[in-house]
Motif scaffolding. Structure first.
Motif, mmCIF file in Angstrom:
data_model
loop_
_atom_site.group_PDB
_atom_site.id
_atom_site.type_symbol
_atom_site.label_atom_id
_atom_site.label_comp_id
_atom_site.label_asym_id
_atom_site.label_seq_id
_atom_site.Cartn_x
_atom_site.Cartn_y
_atom_site.Cartn_z
ATOM 1 N N ASP A 176 15.116 -4.223 9.671
ATOM 2 C CA ASP A 176 15.638 -4.675 10.954
ATOM 3 C C ASP A 176 14.651 -5.611 11.660
ATOM 4 O O ASP A 176 15.052 -6.621 12.253
ATOM 5 N N LEU A 177 13.365 -5.289 11.596
ATOM 6 C CA LEU A 177 12.353 -6.126 12.234
ATOM 7 C C LEU A 177 12.245 -7.485 11.537
ATOM 8 O O LEU A 177 12.087 -8.518 12.197
ATOM 9 N N ALA A 178 12.321 -7.491 10.217
ATOM 10 C CA ALA A 178 12.264 -8.755 9.475
ATOM 11 C C ALA A 178 13.438 -9.652 9.845
ATOM 12 O O ALA A 178 13.289 -10.876 9.992
ATOM 13 N N GLN A 179 14.611 -9.057 10.019
ATOM 14 C CA GLN A 179 15.778 -9.834 10.426
ATOM 15 C C GLN A 179 15.582 -10.419 11.816
ATOM 16 O O GLN A 179 15.913 -11.583 12.072
ATOM 17 N N ARG A 180 15.010 -9.622 12.725
ATOM 18 C CA ARG A 180 14.750 -10.120 14.078
ATOM 19 C C ARG A 180 13.732 -11.251 14.073
ATOM 20 O O ARG A 180 13.812 -12.171 14.892
ATOM 21 N N ALA A 181 12.783 -11.193 13.145
ATOM 22 C CA ALA A 181 11.746 -12.215 13.065
ATOM 23 C C ALA A 181 12.203 -13.449 12.291
ATOM 24 O O ALA A 181 11.485 -14.457 12.267
ATOM 25 N N ALA B 62 1.985 0.864 5.112
ATOM 26 C CA ALA B 62 1.507 1.781 6.142
ATOM 27 C C ALA B 62 1.117 3.090 5.480
ATOM 28 O O ALA B 62 1.667 3.456 4.436
ATOM 29 N N THR B 63 0.165 3.767 6.073
ATOM 30 C CA THR B 63 -0.229 5.071 5.543
ATOM 31 C C THR B 63 0.717 6.149 6.056
ATOM 32 O O THR B 63 1.332 6.009 7.118
ATOM 33 N N VAL C 185 3.887 -1.503 15.367
ATOM 34 C CA VAL C 185 2.867 -1.729 14.340
ATOM 35 C C VAL C 185 3.410 -2.610 13.214
ATOM 36 O O VAL C 185 2.771 -3.586 12.797
ATOM 37 N N MET C 186 4.605 -2.278 12.710
ATOM 38 C CA MET C 186 5.157 -3.061 11.606
ATOM 39 C C MET C 186 5.547 -4.461 12.070
ATOM 40 O O MET C 186 5.466 -5.426 11.295
ATOM 41 N N ALA C 187 5.938 -4.605 13.335
ATOM 42 C CA ALA C 187 6.198 -5.939 13.878
ATOM 43 C C ALA C 187 4.909 -6.758 13.938
ATOM 44 O O ALA C 187 4.913 -7.968 13.680
ATOM 45 N N HIS C 188 3.796 -6.101 14.272
ATOM 46 C CA HIS C 188 2.491 -6.771 14.243
ATOM 47 C C HIS C 188 2.202 -7.296 12.833
ATOM 48 O O HIS C 188 1.763 -8.442 12.670
ATOM 49 N N GLU C 189 2.444 -6.466 11.837
ATOM 50 C CA GLU C 189 2.180 -6.898 10.460
ATOM 51 C C GLU C 189 3.114 -8.039 10.056
ATOM 52 O O GLU C 189 2.705 -8.979 9.369
ATOM 53 N N LEU C 190 4.361 -7.978 10.482
ATOM 54 C CA LEU C 190 5.272 -9.088 10.217
ATOM 55 C C LEU C 190 4.844 -10.334 10.992
ATOM 56 O O LEU C 190 5.109 -11.462 10.562
ATOM 57 N N GLY C 191 4.171 -10.132 12.132
ATOM 58 C CA GLY C 191 3.600 -11.266 12.862
ATOM 59 C C GLY C 191 2.560 -11.985 12.024
ATOM 60 O O GLY C 191 2.486 -13.223 12.022
ATOM 61 N N HIS C 192 1.723 -11.221 11.299
ATOM 62 C CA HIS C 192 0.764 -11.842 10.379
ATOM 63 C C HIS C 192 1.497 -12.646 9.307
ATOM 64 O O HIS C 192 1.077 -13.745 8.942
#
Length: 309
Positions: A75-80, A111-112, A127-134
């Motif tokens: 879902d976050l990847a789609q938003r990004a 993620a751990t 957190v996962m949105a931050h990583e997708l930001g990278h």
């Protein structure tokens, strides 16, 4: 950070690697160091994700093995507006996450299990949105390349302490030069590594807040992860300190020698962003995906695929 500045800093790391090679092996050593640096960069370009994921013993998951975690990332990847990355889990109590891959089409996020069991759903999303930001900012390849070269500089410097020879005429001078090189080179590499990494963390925080739509949830997650990172050992970072820049929060050390900005400064920037956008503060209760009333307790979370009690 502009692309030109990043290229200049990567060039500085390569030049430092060559200079160390020259000090230890003369002009031939410099040429060998240049070839090794070029080979490492080429290898890292094609294998960055494999290097990092194998280092952490990460295992890939999908919509069947970890449906809620995988669905959240989807879902976050789609938003990004990003291609769906590969999703990995690391069975470690240490709370942290990272992204890797040479470009958005070949990206992976991990993620751990410690992180998933510690945070609420909104915080995990931050957190996962931050990583997708990278991934969106194309930081992942640069960060892995920097970690590779910086680690190689430290390794070469250690070898130089034991294997550097010298001629009789200039033996004393060569020994002094070698000692200076093996002391200064890793420190200089660390400074360049920090210059590249710190600005990129602020950029990923901003991008992650925009993707998730909840800056305060990411701020809350950073506070919790930072506290957990100080208490729970990270064996991978202990074996390879150069990998520290890959994580969302530093694993140890003071701000002066950290690859990340101070967590308090990152939280303050996110709170300021939330104030400008009018984002609501995160609720203290657990979310639907994390039914733990007190996230720091080690009970099972719906995002924890191991369902540990």
């Amino acid at each position: 950070m502009s692309g030109m500045r990043t290229v200049m800093l990567l060039s500085a790391l390569t030049a430092l690697f060559m200079a160390l090679g020259y000090t230890l092996g003369g002009s031939g050593g410099a040429v060998i160091a240049l070839l090794v640096a070029a080979g490492m960069n080429l290898f890292t370009f094609w294998n960055a994700d494999k290097i990092v994921l194998s280092m952490h013993n990460a295992r890939e998951v999908d919509s069947e093995s970890a449906p809620e975690y995988y669905g959240l990332v989807r879902d976050l990847a789609q938003r990004a507006g990003l291609p769906m990355p590969r999703v990995y889990l690391i069975d470690e109590p240490h709370p942290n996450a990272f992204a890797t891959g040479r470009d958005p089409d070949h990206a992976a996020v991990a993620a751990t299990t410690g992180l998933l069991s510690m945070l609420t759903r909104e915080e995990v999303a931050g957190v996962m949105a931050h990583e997708l930001g990278h991934v969106k900012n194309r930081d992942t390849l640069i960060m892995t390349m920097v970690a590779t070269i910086a680690g190689a500089i430290s390794m070469l410097a250690n070898f130089g302490l034991f294997f550097r020879g010298g001629d009789q005429e200039n033996g004393h001078r060569n020994i002094v030069a070698t000692l200076l090189a093996v002391i200064v080179a890793p420190f200089a590499a660390m400074i360049v590594q920090m210059a590249i990494s710190r600005t990129r963390e602020y950029g990923a925080d901003a991008a992650g807040a925009q993707i998730s739509g909840n800056p305060r949830a990411l701020a809350s997650a950073l506070a919790k992860i930072s506290g957990g990172a100080e208490m729970i050992p990270n064996p991978v970072a202990q074996r390879n300190p150069a990998a520290a820049q890959l994580y969302i929060v530093p694993v140890h050390g003071s701000e002066l020698f950290s690859t990340h900005p101070a967590t308090e400064k990152r939280i303050a920037a996110l709170e300021a962003m939330a104030g400008r956008t009018g984002a609501a503060a995160p609720t203290p209760r657990a979310s639907a995906l994390s039914p733990v009333a007190t996230p720091m307790r080690r009970r099972s979370s719906a995002l924890d695929p191991l369902r540990r009690d």
